[in-house]
Design a protein around this motif. Structure first.
Motif, PDB file in Angstrom:
ATOM      1  N   LEU A 179     -80.057  83.514 -27.969  1.00  0.00           N
ATOM      2  CA  LEU A 179     -80.446  83.900 -29.316  1.00  0.00           C
ATOM      3  C   LEU A 179     -79.199  83.866 -30.186  1.00  0.00           C
ATOM      4  CD1 LEU A 179     -82.551  85.410 -31.303  1.00  0.00           C
ATOM      5  CD2 LEU A 179     -81.291  87.441 -30.627  1.00  0.00           C
ATOM      6  N   SER A 180     -79.326  83.349 -31.383  1.00  0.00           N
ATOM      7  CA  SER A 180     -78.212  83.379 -32.335  1.00  0.00           C
ATOM      8  C   SER A 180     -78.422  84.532 -33.301  1.00  0.00           C
ATOM      9  CB  SER A 180     -78.141  82.068 -33.138  1.00  0.00           C
ATOM     10  OG  SER A 180     -77.778  81.006 -32.313  1.00  0.00           O
ATOM     11  N   MET A 181     -77.351  85.278 -33.523  1.00  0.00           N
ATOM     12  CA  MET A 181     -77.381  86.363 -34.510  1.00  0.00           C
ATOM     13  C   MET A 181     -76.317  86.064 -35.554  1.00  0.00           C
ATOM     14  SD  MET A 181     -77.931  89.954 -32.518  1.00  0.00           S
ATOM     15  CE  MET A 181     -78.052  90.835 -34.053  1.00  0.00           C
ATOM     16  N   ASN A 182     -76.712  86.106 -36.794  1.00  0.00           N
ATOM     17  CA  ASN A 182     -75.792  85.852 -37.886  1.00  0.00           C
ATOM     18  C   ASN A 182     -74.771  86.976 -37.973  1.00  0.00           C
ATOM     19  OD1 ASN A 182     -74.741  85.935 -40.684  1.00  0.00           O
ATOM     20  ND2 ASN A 182     -76.080  84.152 -40.919  1.00  0.00           N
TER      21      ASN A 182
ATOM     22  N   LEU B 298     -82.087  95.865 -33.340  1.00  0.00           N
ATOM     23  CA  LEU B 298     -82.927  95.026 -34.200  1.00  0.00           C
ATOM     24  C   LEU B 298     -83.991  94.235 -33.428  1.00  0.00           C
ATOM     25  CD1 LEU B 298     -80.161  93.671 -36.595  1.00  0.00           C
ATOM     26  CD2 LEU B 298     -81.903  95.394 -37.120  1.00  0.00           C
ATOM     27  N   ALA B 299     -83.597  93.623 -32.329  1.00  0.00           N
ATOM     28  CA  ALA B 299     -84.513  92.734 -31.626  1.00  0.00           C
ATOM     29  C   ALA B 299     -85.285  93.412 -30.491  1.00  0.00           C
ATOM     30  CB  ALA B 299     -83.731  91.537 -31.049  1.00  0.00           C
ATOM     31  N   VAL B 300     -84.656  94.338 -29.800  1.00  0.00           N
ATOM     32  CA  VAL B 300     -85.310  94.955 -28.660  1.00  0.00           C
ATOM     33  C   VAL B 300     -86.061  96.229 -29.074  1.00  0.00           C
ATOM     34  CG1 VAL B 300     -84.986  96.001 -26.378  1.00  0.00           C
ATOM     35  CG2 VAL B 300     -83.652  93.983 -27.038  1.00  0.00           C
TER      36      VAL B 300
ATOM     37  N   TYR C 255     -64.508  94.501 -30.731  1.00  0.00           N
ATOM     38  CA  TYR C 255     -65.345  95.273 -31.660  1.00  0.00           C
ATOM     39  C   TYR C 255     -66.581  94.467 -32.033  1.00  0.00           C
ATOM     40  CZ  TYR C 255     -61.080  98.064 -32.638  1.00  0.00           C
ATOM     41  OH  TYR C 255     -59.961  98.844 -32.545  1.00  0.00           O
ATOM     42  N   ASP C 256     -66.357  93.208 -32.421  1.00  0.00           N
ATOM     43  CA  ASP C 256     -67.474  92.352 -32.834  1.00  0.00           C
ATOM     44  C   ASP C 256     -68.508  92.205 -31.719  1.00  0.00           C
ATOM     45  OD1 ASP C 256     -66.259  91.985 -35.288  1.00  0.00           O
ATOM     46  OD2 ASP C 256     -65.655  89.906 -34.904  1.00  0.00           O
ATOM     47  N   SER C 257     -68.034  91.997 -30.491  1.00  0.00           N
ATOM     48  CA  SER C 257     -68.950  91.808 -29.358  1.00  0.00           C
ATOM     49  C   SER C 257     -69.792  93.049 -29.105  1.00  0.00           C
ATOM     50  CB  SER C 257     -68.163  91.463 -28.093  1.00  0.00           C
ATOM     51  OG  SER C 257     -67.506  90.233 -28.248  1.00  0.00           O
ATOM     52  N   LEU C 258     -69.149  94.206 -29.135  1.00  0.00           N
ATOM     53  CA  LEU C 258     -69.876  95.453 -28.913  1.00  0.00           C
ATOM     54  C   LEU C 258     -70.909  95.687 -30.014  1.00  0.00           C
ATOM     55  CD1 LEU C 258     -70.387  98.079 -27.382  1.00  0.00           C
ATOM     56  CD2 LEU C 258     -68.501  99.099 -28.681  1.00  0.00           C
ATOM     57  N   LEU C 259     -70.483  95.508 -31.269  1.00  0.00           N
ATOM     58  CA  LEU C 259     -71.406  95.730 -32.385  1.00  0.00           C
ATOM     59  C   LEU C 259     -72.551  94.723 -32.369  1.00  0.00           C
ATOM     60  CD1 LEU C 259     -68.930  96.669 -35.238  1.00  0.00           C
ATOM     61  CD2 LEU C 259     -70.294  98.189 -33.793  1.00  0.00           C
ATOM     62  N   GLN C 260     -72.255  93.490 -31.969  1.00  0.00           N
ATOM     63  CA  GLN C 260     -73.313  92.479 -31.876  1.00  0.00           C
ATOM     64  C   GLN C 260     -74.333  92.878 -30.812  1.00  0.00           C
ATOM     65  OE1 GLN C 260     -72.301  88.614 -30.210  1.00  0.00           O
ATOM     66  NE2 GLN C 260     -73.402  87.660 -31.907  1.00  0.00           N
ATOM     67  N   ALA C 261     -73.861  93.368 -29.677  1.00  0.00           N
ATOM     68  CA  ALA C 261     -74.773  93.791 -28.613  1.00  0.00           C
ATOM     69  C   ALA C 261     -75.642  94.964 -29.069  1.00  0.00           C
ATOM     70  CB  ALA C 261     -73.973  94.175 -27.364  1.00  0.00           C
ATOM     71  N   ILE C 262     -75.029  95.930 -29.740  1.00  0.00           N
ATOM     72  CA  ILE C 262     -75.792  97.089 -30.215  1.00  0.00           C
ATOM     73  C   ILE C 262     -76.810  96.653 -31.262  1.00  0.00           C
ATOM     74  CG2 ILE C 262     -75.632  99.281 -31.470  1.00  0.00           C
ATOM     75  CD1 ILE C 262     -72.807  99.577 -30.128  1.00  0.00           C
TER      76      ILE C 262
ATOM     77  N   PHE D 121     -79.446  86.844 -20.381  1.00  0.00           N
ATOM     78  CA  PHE D 121     -79.640  86.526 -21.792  1.00  0.00           C
ATOM     79  C   PHE D 121     -78.281  86.395 -22.469  1.00  0.00           C
ATOM     80  CE2 PHE D 121     -81.103  87.365 -26.135  1.00  0.00           C
ATOM     81  CZ  PHE D 121     -82.238  86.567 -26.161  1.00  0.00           C
ATOM     82  N   TYR D 122     -78.164  85.446 -23.385  1.00  0.00           N
ATOM     83  CA  TYR D 122     -76.926  85.234 -24.140  1.00  0.00           C
ATOM     84  C   TYR D 122     -77.213  85.411 -25.627  1.00  0.00           C
ATOM     85  CZ  TYR D 122     -75.430  82.922 -19.835  1.00  0.00           C
ATOM     86  OH  TYR D 122     -75.131  82.639 -18.533  1.00  0.00           O
ATOM     87  N   VAL D 123     -76.321  86.110 -26.313  1.00  0.00           N
ATOM     88  CA  VAL D 123     -76.430  86.280 -27.751  1.00  0.00           C
ATOM     89  C   VAL D 123     -75.219  85.593 -28.363  1.00  0.00           C
ATOM     90  CG1 VAL D 123     -76.570  87.899 -29.674  1.00  0.00           C
ATOM     91  CG2 VAL D 123     -77.623  88.478 -27.488  1.00  0.00           C
ATOM     92  N   LEU D 124     -75.473  84.577 -29.185  1.00  0.00           N
ATOM     93  CA  LEU D 124     -74.401  83.835 -29.841  1.00  0.00           C
ATOM     94  C   LEU D 124     -74.164  84.392 -31.235  1.00  0.00           C
ATOM     95  CD1 LEU D 124     -75.512  80.165 -29.047  1.00  0.00           C
ATOM     96  CD2 LEU D 124     -73.926  81.597 -27.746  1.00  0.00           C
ATOM     97  N   GLU D 125     -72.902  84.554 -31.591  1.00  0.00           N
ATOM     98  CA  GLU D 125     -72.586  84.956 -32.959  1.00  0.00           C
ATOM     99  C   GLU D 125     -72.604  83.707 -33.818  1.00  0.00           C
ATOM    100  OE1 GLU D 125     -69.481  87.940 -34.639  1.00  0.00           O
ATOM    101  OE2 GLU D 125     -68.514  85.994 -34.447  1.00  0.00           O
ATOM    102  N   LYS D 126     -73.455  83.721 -34.803  1.00  0.00           N
ATOM    103  CA  LYS D 126     -73.612  82.555 -35.663  1.00  0.00           C
ATOM    104  C   LYS D 126     -72.743  82.749 -36.906  1.00  0.00           C
ATOM    105  CE  LYS D 126     -77.152  79.505 -37.372  1.00  0.00           C
ATOM    106  NZ  LYS D 126     -78.550  79.167 -37.240  1.00  0.00           N
ATOM    107  N   THR D 127     -71.743  81.906 -37.022  1.00  0.00           N
ATOM    108  CA  THR D 127     -70.874  81.927 -38.193  1.00  0.00           C
ATOM    109  C   THR D 127     -70.862  80.532 -38.778  1.00  0.00           C
ATOM    110  OG1 THR D 127     -68.924  81.397 -36.891  1.00  0.00           O
ATOM    111  CG2 THR D 127     -69.358  83.722 -37.264  1.00  0.00           C
TER     112      THR D 127
END
Length: 158
Positions: free
Chosen positions: A72-75, A151-153, A139-146, A26-32
């Motif tokens: 999945l894109s996460m803002n 939120l989603a899982v 930092y951003d990558s770790l926080l995005q994963a958490i 699974f890939y989580v994209l940071e949406k900016t």
């Protein structure tokens, strides 16, 4: 990339980068990107959407066979709000949150995030020895994963 490129060149560049990435379930994209409210930024917004669509198409390799999404894109601001890192519309550094998570992993009986005890010192050193721009990405990558998991899982709020 600098300069103006055709979409086909972007596709070649993105394909090259993706071919070097490790495979993931699974890939989580940071949406900016800029706000929808400023119409003068429409060309930039369109560019972001084209890039995002290319990433979805190239990373969702099994979608045509099984119909399951792998992307999945996460803002970025949603992650910032989840960790209370927003000041107005701007997201601040996640450095202190990451430091707290690392400390709690050792000090609390039931920490929010569990890090392997033999890796804590390594992670602390990695965060302090990496160049500033790169460490913010970590930092951003770790926080995005958490945030994704919470939120989603796990469907929880902080």
């Amino acid at each position: 990339m600098k300069g103006t490129y055709l979409s086909s060149v972007y596709l070649e560049e993105i394909s090259s980068v993706i071919s070097k990435m490790p495979k993931a379930d699974f890939y989580v994209l940071e949406k900016t990107g800029p706000s929808f409210q400023n119409s003068s930024l429409f060309p930039i917004l369109l560019h972001f959407h084209i890039m995002e669509a290319m990433l979805y198409a190239l990373l969702n390799t099994t979608f045509t066979q099984d119909g399951h999404h792998q992307v999945l894109s996460m803002n970025r601001n949603a992650v910032g709000k989840h960790f209370e890192l927003m000041i107005g519309d701007t997201r601040t550094s996640g450095k202190e949150v990451v430091k707290q998570l690392l400390s709690e992993s050792v000090l609390k009986e039931e920490p929010r995030v569990c890090f392997p005890l033999d890796k804590i010192v390594h992670y602390r050193q990695m965060f302090s020895s990496t160049e500033q721009y790169r460490v913010e990405e970590l930092y951003d990558s770790l926080l995005q994963a958490i945030a994704f998991y919470e939120l989603a899982v796990f469907n929880t709020e902080s």
